[in-house]
Design an enzyme around this catalytic site. Structure first.
Site, PDB file in Angstrom:
ATOM      1  N   ASP A   1       0.752  -1.067   0.015  1.00  0.00           N
ATOM      2  CA  ASP A   1      -0.105  -0.249  -0.103  1.00  0.00           C
ATOM      3  C   ASP A   1       0.827   1.263   0.039  1.00  0.00           C
ATOM      4  O   ASP A   1       1.748   1.390  -0.796  1.00  0.00           O
ATOM      5  CB  ASP A   1      -0.941  -0.091   1.145  1.00  0.00           C
ATOM      6  CG  ASP A   1      -1.937   1.015   1.231  1.00  0.00           C
ATOM      7  OD1 ASP A   1      -3.126   0.891   0.355  1.00  0.00           O
ATOM      8  OD2 ASP A   1      -1.809   1.885   2.114  1.00  0.00           O
TER       9      ASP A   1
ATOM     10  N   TYR B   1     -12.653   8.507  -1.920  1.00  0.00           N
ATOM     11  CA  TYR B   1     -11.805   8.654  -0.540  1.00  0.00           C
ATOM     12  C   TYR B   1     -10.720   9.489  -0.698  1.00  0.00           C
ATOM     13  O   TYR B   1     -10.407  10.423   0.205  1.00  0.00           O
ATOM     14  CB  TYR B   1     -11.560   7.391   0.070  1.00  0.00           C
ATOM     15  CG  TYR B   1     -10.281   6.517  -0.696  1.00  0.00           C
ATOM     16  CD1 TYR B   1      -8.918   6.598  -0.010  1.00  0.00           C
ATOM     17  CD2 TYR B   1     -10.052   5.987  -2.025  1.00  0.00           C
ATOM     18  CE1 TYR B   1      -7.912   6.076  -0.298  1.00  0.00           C
ATOM     19  CE2 TYR B   1      -9.002   5.475  -2.799  1.00  0.00           C
ATOM     20  CZ  TYR B   1      -7.944   5.607  -1.738  1.00  0.00           C
ATOM     21  OH  TYR B   1      -6.878   4.932  -2.382  1.00  0.00           O
TER      22      TYR B   1
ATOM     23  N   TYR C   1      -1.707  11.491   2.098  1.00  0.00           N
ATOM     24  CA  TYR C   1      -2.481  11.981   0.838  1.00  0.00           C
ATOM     25  C   TYR C   1      -2.502  13.348   0.533  1.00  0.00           C
ATOM     26  O   TYR C   1      -2.372  13.811  -0.477  1.00  0.00           O
ATOM     27  CB  TYR C   1      -3.927  11.531   1.158  1.00  0.00           C
ATOM     28  CG  TYR C   1      -4.030  10.044   1.253  1.00  0.00           C
ATOM     29  CD1 TYR C   1      -4.336   9.117   0.206  1.00  0.00           C
ATOM     30  CD2 TYR C   1      -3.924   9.290   2.462  1.00  0.00           C
ATOM     31  CE1 TYR C   1      -4.357   7.692   0.611  1.00  0.00           C
ATOM     32  CE2 TYR C   1      -4.307   8.072   2.809  1.00  0.00           C
ATOM     33  CZ  TYR C   1      -4.406   7.189   1.444  1.00  0.00           C
ATOM     34  OH  TYR C   1      -4.505   5.893   1.797  1.00  0.00           O
TER      35      TYR C   1
ATOM     36  N   HIS D   1      -6.989  -6.780  -0.617  1.00  0.00           N
ATOM     37  CA  HIS D   1      -5.831  -5.836  -0.352  1.00  0.00           C
ATOM     38  C   HIS D   1      -4.876  -6.138   0.253  1.00  0.00           C
ATOM     39  O   HIS D   1      -3.558  -6.023   0.141  1.00  0.00           O
ATOM     40  CB  HIS D   1      -6.388  -4.611  -0.164  1.00  0.00           C
ATOM     41  CG  HIS D   1      -5.721  -3.239  -0.283  1.00  0.00           C
ATOM     42  ND1 HIS D   1      -4.941  -2.983  -1.092  1.00  0.00           N
ATOM     43  CD2 HIS D   1      -4.995  -2.437   1.030  1.00  0.00           C
ATOM     44  CE1 HIS D   1      -4.400  -1.838  -0.958  1.00  0.00           C
ATOM     45  NE2 HIS D   1      -4.255  -1.812   0.415  1.00  0.00           N
TER      46      HIS D   1
END
Length: 320
Positions: free
Chosen positions: A104, A152, A232, A295
């Site tokens: 990730d 998201y 992010y 995931h």
């Protein structure tokens, strides 16, 4: 010693970083880099098997996570800071080269570790996230706007927005929702926050115990989510910082393991990138393995993923 987990906090790149470790202190190092919303514990299966194979398994809590410091300034969460933390960790351990495993966000950090400092990486295994070269003309935020406000990553951009929506749930529920989700895309309907859109499962995934969920929840209760969300929020800043590496290739020996049911596998052109020429053009020494799974592969398919990692690293070790 191989089954014992040792915990330390070290000084690196202006922060104190929590590091978990297993295995022979003199063995070749495997550096495990976790993703969102996880901690070092996500690698428990791989750490123990690495130790049994004679490696020194190192798994930090990344900047903003767990028992590692969380600087309040979002500008201190760029990809340069994240890679710098790991270089500082290797320097502290007096390790010139390490085997690296990422998942990730940790996979993204690992790719950039290879891009910036290939001299410090002996070989790499990444889970779920391929290296995708950035557009020289289009910022990430412009691309993500195509998915609307419910996406998201778009909801994570505004400081405080995701934190406020997460706060309507207890921390355990937030963690459980993210770790358990199997929806086809992380896009909430109009007017809804992503954390409210995600289903709360009636039971935990088979690979996650109640004790492990409690551990995650306790750590995120103390640290909060702002640090991880700042990753992010720095995407456009990273885009500017990475301009000198536009077109550069990653040439370290690498393996990418992807789950065929991972939300990200079918999204954003990821499948086409992995199975087509784009990924191989930029990572020419990479092997690609697609397995049955979602995931969080290192936990859901722990035995298979661990076997793939150890087989690859052992083959590199034998070449020397």
């Amino acid at each position: 010693m191989e089954g014992e987990t040792r915990h330390t906090r070290i000084q690196t790149n202006g922060i104190r970083m929590h590091v978990a470790e297993q295995g022979d202190p003199e063995g070749p190092v495997v550096l495990f880099i976790h993703g969102f919303p996880e901690l070092w514990l996500s690698w428990k299966h791989q750490m123990s098997e690495s130790a049994r194979n004679g490696y020194r398994a190192i798994a930090p809590d990344l900047r903003g996570y767990g028992d590692t410091d969380s600087p309040p300034d979002p500008r201190l969460y760029t990809i340069l800071h994240l890679v710098g933390d790991l270089i500082g960790l290797l320097d502290h351990l007096k390790v010139q080269q390490a085997f690296v495993v990422g998942h990730d966000w940790g996979a993204s950090v690992a790719w950039h570790l290879c891009l910036f400092r290939p001299d410090r990486v002996r070989a790499l295994v990444n889970l779920g996230v391929p290296y995708i070269p950035q557009s020289p003309t289009n910022k990430p935020s412009n691309f993500f706007q195509n998915f609307g406000d419910g996406f998201y990553i778009n909801q994570f951009q505004e400081p405080g927005r995701a934190e406020s929506s997460f706060a309507r749930h207890d921390v355990s529920t937030v963690i459980k929702k993210f770790l358990s989700t199997k929806i086809p895309s992380l896009i909430a309907p109009s007017g809804m926050e992503i954390i409210d859109f995600l289903d709360e499962p009636s039971q935990l995934p088979s690979w996650l115990s109640e004790d492990e969920l409690k551990y995650f929840a306790n750590k995120f209760q103390k640290s909060g989510f702002t640090g991880p969300l700042n990753y992010y929020r720095m995407m456009d800043v990273n885009w500017n910082l990475l301009a000198p590496w536009n077109g550069a290739k990653i040439c370290v020996p690498a393996k990418l393991i992807a789950g065929d049911k991972d939300i990200g596998f079918e999204s954003f052109g990821t499948k086409d990138c992995i199975t087509g020429d784009t990924f191989r053009n930029y990572v020419p020494n990479a092997e690609v393995v697609i397995i049955d799974g979602h995931h969080f592969l290192q936990q859901e398919r722990a035995e298979k993923v661990t076997e793939e990692i150890m087989t690859f690293f052992n083959s590199i070790t034998k070449e020397k």
